[in-house]
Design an enzyme around this catalytic site. Structure first.
Site, mmCIF file in Angstrom:
data_model
loop_
_atom_site.group_PDB
_atom_site.id
_atom_site.type_symbol
_atom_site.label_atom_id
_atom_site.label_comp_id
_atom_site.label_asym_id
_atom_site.label_seq_id
_atom_site.Cartn_x
_atom_site.Cartn_y
_atom_site.Cartn_z
ATOM 1 N N HIS A 104 0.813 -1.213 0.000
ATOM 2 C CA HIS A 104 0.000 0.000 0.000
ATOM 3 C C HIS A 104 0.852 1.271 0.000
ATOM 4 O O HIS A 104 1.967 1.269 0.495
ATOM 5 C CB HIS A 104 -0.892 0.036 1.248
ATOM 6 N N ASP A 160 -6.752 -6.211 -1.689
ATOM 7 C CA ASP A 160 -5.408 -6.648 -2.073
ATOM 8 C C ASP A 160 -5.440 -7.754 -3.126
ATOM 9 O O ASP A 160 -4.508 -7.886 -3.919
ATOM 10 C CB ASP A 160 -4.611 -7.105 -0.847
ATOM 11 N N TYR A 199 2.723 0.522 13.923
ATOM 12 C CA TYR A 199 3.498 1.500 13.170
ATOM 13 C C TYR A 199 2.972 2.908 13.383
ATOM 14 O O TYR A 199 1.793 3.142 13.556
ATOM 15 C CB TYR A 199 3.568 1.156 11.687
ATOM 16 N N LYS A 218 6.615 5.671 7.652
ATOM 17 C CA LYS A 218 6.130 4.748 8.678
ATOM 18 C C LYS A 218 7.302 4.240 9.498
ATOM 19 O O LYS A 218 8.368 3.954 8.959
ATOM 20 C CB LYS A 218 5.403 3.564 8.045
#
Length: 185
Positions: A63, A172, A132, A72
């Site tokens: 992504h 996905d 994250y 991130k």
């Protein structure tokens, strides 16, 4: 300082190793210290923390956000994952290349994924808690994705080791291929 930085083959993607203090009771580590990060030249302003729990074989990604790219800071609080960053910066000398790092509750490592990357991970243990920080908010309407098994990106996902088929979200499963997003490599 309680943090070491290890560069990878992609500019800006770094592995961070916090100092782990272990004894008979367990362990302690600082998962984030603004002072230590700034001393290493990492000056992101984190605005959002995310936490996912997933079962073995779950693959989340690859992504990215288009207009609102996110850096991130990734770590695993429980279990093991293979964490992957793919360089999607067209002007980068490593455009289209990726870095894959095993993060676990045992090694305590973190992966800093800078803006301009597609990101994903697969769970290697029975389950995993993946956490994250992001330096930009999540905008669902701005999210793009690349198919996890794209032959151009060519990530060596450990399906033989896992002995399971990938568990994917509906989104996905239909993610586009690299060549449909970036026709010229």
């Amino acid at each position: 300082m309680n943090l070491q930085l290890h560069k990878t083959s992609i500019e800006g993607v770094v592995i961070l190793q916090p100092r782990i203090f272990s004894d008979a009771r367990g362990f302690f580590l600082e998962s984030y210290s603004d002072r230590d990060f700034r001393a290493l030249g990492i000056q992101n302003h984190w605005v959002q923390d995310n936490h996912s729990r997933s079962q073995k074989g779950t693959l989340r990604g690859l992504h990215f956000q288009i207009e609102h790219p996110q850096a991130k800071l990734c770590r695993v609080a429980r279990g093991r994952v293979l964490d992957v960053a793919v360089d999607i910066r067209p002007d980068s000398p490593t455009f289209g290349q990726h870095v894959a790092v095993e993060l676990s509750d045992e090694n305590g490592q973190m992966l800093l994924v800078p803006r301009g990357m597609a990101h994903g991970f697969v769970v290697l243990s029975d389950d995993a808690d993946f956490m994250y920080k992001c330096d930009e908010f999540y905008f669902p309407e701005d999210q793009g994705s690349i198919r996890f098994d794209d032959p151009t990106v060519n990530i060596a996902w450990p399906w033989d080791e896992l002995q399971v088929q990938p568990i994917l979200s509906a989104k996905d499963e239909v993610a586009p291929l690299w060549q449909d997003i970036f026709p010229i490599r």
